[in-house]
Write an enzyme that holds these catalytic residues in place. Structure first.
Site, PDB file in Angstrom:
ATOM      1  CB  SER A 206      -0.959  -0.033   1.189  1.00 23.19           C
ATOM      2  OG  SER A 206      -1.954   0.944   1.057  1.00 23.19           O
ATOM      3  CD  GLU A 332      -5.444  -3.360  -4.373  1.00 23.12           C
ATOM      4  OE1 GLU A 332      -5.586  -2.650  -3.358  1.00 23.12           O
ATOM      5  OE2 GLU A 332      -4.517  -4.157  -4.517  1.00 23.12           O
TER       6      GLU A 332
END
Length: 539
Positions: A206, A332
């Protein structure tokens, strides 16, 4: 002054040596005693790699750690860094937070030259969200052939406050500079733990994966020899704003803390206690947006550490050319888009809040790419939730990651892309699907991520078989810069993303059915558009 001064400054003192005890390591500034575990791994927890960034060092680049006499017991995790919209300092979080954790085979010694996996945690640059993972699982999965390192870095205003006042008497991008200093620490000291400073894989998830990309493109892609391969999971691509474009956040913080009463507003912010600062540490809307973003503080386009937008840096080849893994999860955006998103207006307000530079024309096209009609609905969620999350997931994570793989392939850099499509039954039923960075639980091992792993990943769970598969690829890459060399028996060959017939090839992880796939044509088309407006969105 750049943080690289640390190595030259440290070179003026004695060369570090390994102490007599196999778990005690003597550094230039202190000694740390580790703990040998019964699994064959020795761990050093809470090793200070930089001075406490408090007092006058708040809002400044990291400094070398101070000298400390005696031997420090490195037997407990230290507090993580204070987060935005989080509480005051506590036993688990503090402003004094620049510590790392090291996991090595107990049999390792100076000169073992084991490959190093250096992991940057995520958290949107606003929290330390993957703190204190236990690296023992990865060390054991490698056959005791690697060293694993994770660490904290400053986030929120502590790591990413920017404004003309900060430039005048401080530094910007300090969270990224914390990471850089930690990498330099690895170059100087990791050999004492059995690691090879000449064989470092820089990983992250991330915002940690975005950090990987920002370290790779730092200073215009200058190679300082700090890492030799990268492994990025769910590469975020937030907007990169200049100091001037970030001034609003500085001004708002000054106003909320009452520091307008003095001329030197930065000194006033430094004089606040961490508790006082935390009371005002929350997100406000970007100029031009209606709602606060998910993450307001973040990397600054300072034309020094970050010299250009990420899309353009990769397009122009201004990055360190090393073997790379990159990939994403099927769904996502589901943990980010508000579940109550019910209609087009809700969707557009959410997207504008994250990327306020988006134009009405671009939003119109975006809406046509992610229509609400015909999409699945789930209990307790708005009708537009899944399409909003799909579009956000592709805009911020999947499509920038695909662009980076393509940029690497165009320069014939060995790289491997993946899609994590391991379905957890409860998450699928709730509509979250295969959500953002869930694969980190399998890579580290479900018992090593502080209880965050889905039950299906645990021993006896329906997805437990995927753990050894992904750990085989990951540790193989750390060891050899190729995920196939030491992959788990029976695992398919992970073919690289290359020019020609190999373009668009990625490995799709599915429990008991992992295989290569081609990026679907419709996703290719959506990504082509999102990539075309990436610079407009300052990505």
């Amino acid at each position: 002054m750049r943080v690289s001064f640390y190595l030259s400054a440290a070179a003026t003192v004695l060369t570090p040596v390994l102490a007599v005890s196999s778990s005690t390591v003597q550094l230039n500034y202190t000694s740390y005693r580790g703990t040998a575990l019964n699994n064959g791994v020795t761990q050093w927890l809470g090793v200070r790699y930089a001075a406490a960034p408090v007092g006058d060092l708040r809002f400044r680049e990291p400094r070398p750690p101070p000298t400390e006499d005696g031997v420090v017991d490195a037997d407990a995790y230290k507090p993580i860094c204070l987060g935005t919209a989080a509480g005051p300092p506590s036993n688990t979080s503090d402003e004094d937070c620049l510590f790392m954790n090291i996991f090595a085979p107990s049999s390792a010694k100076k000169g073992s030259k084991l490959p190093v996996y250096f992991f940057i945690q995520g958290g949107g640059f606003n929290t330390n969200s993957n703190a204190n993972y236990n690296g023992s699982g990865l060390v054991m999965a490698s056959g005791m052939n690697i060293v694993v390192v994770n660490f904290n870095y400053r986030v929120g205003p502590y790591g990413f406050l920017a404004g003309k006042e900060v430039l005048a008497d401080g530094n910007v991008n300090n969270g990224l500079k914390d990471q850089r200093l930690a990498l330099q620490w690895i170059q100087q000291y990791i050999s004492l733990f059995g690691g090879d400073p000449g064989h470092v894989t820089l990983g992250g998830d991330s915002a940690g994966a975005q950090s990987v990309n920002l370290q790779v493109t730092a200073y215009g892609g200058r190679d300082d020899g700090l890492f030799h391969a990268t492994a990025a999971e769910s590469q975020s691509s937030s907007s990169l704003r200049t100091v001037e474009e970030n001034q609003f956040a500085y001004d708002n913080l000054v106003i909320r803390t009452g520091c307008t009463r003095v001329v030197d507003t930065l000194a006033c912010l430094r004089n606040l206690t961490a508790t006082e600062l935390q009371e005002q540490n929350f997100n406000t809307p970007f100029p031009g947006a209606q709602d606060p973003p998910l993450y307001m503080y973040g990397p600054t386009l300072d034309f020094d550490f970050i010299s250009d937008y990420t899309y353009r840096a990769y397009a122009q080849g201004k990055f360190v050319k090393v073997p790379a893994i990159g990939g994403d999860d099927t769904n996502e955006g589901t943990i980010f888009a508000p579940m109550a998103t019910a209609n087009l207006s809700d969707t557009d307000i959410f997207i504008q809040a994250q990327f306020p530079a988006i134009t009405l024309s671009q939003l119109r096209t975006w809406n046509s790419l992610y229509p609400i009609k015909g999409t699945p609905s789930f209990p307790d969620s708005g009708r537009a939730w899944r399409e909003a999350s799909k579009g956000y997931g592709e805009m911020r994570y999947i499509c920038p990651g695909i662009f980076i793989s393509g940029s690497q392939a165009n320069l014939s850099i060995p790289n491997w892309n993946y899609r994590w499509n391991v379905v957890d039954p409860p998450a699928a039923e709730d509509g979250y699907g295969v959500s953002h960075t869930v694969e980190v639980n399998a890579i580290w091992g479900p018992e090593n991520t502080n209880g965050a792993a889905p039950d299906s990943y645990q021993v006896g769970g329906v997805n437990n078989a995927i753990v050894s598969v992904v750990q085989g690829y990951w540790t193989s890459f750390v060891r050899s810069y190729d995920p196939n060399t030491h992959r788990a028996k029976g695992s398919p060959e992970w073919k690289s993303w290359t020019k020609g017939e190999g373009y668009w090839n990625r490995l799709m992880f599915v429990t008991n059915a992992t295989e290569m796939e081609t990026v679907p044509i419709d996703q290719q088309a959506r990504c082509a558009y999102l990539q075309s407006i990436g610079l407009d969105l300052m990505q």
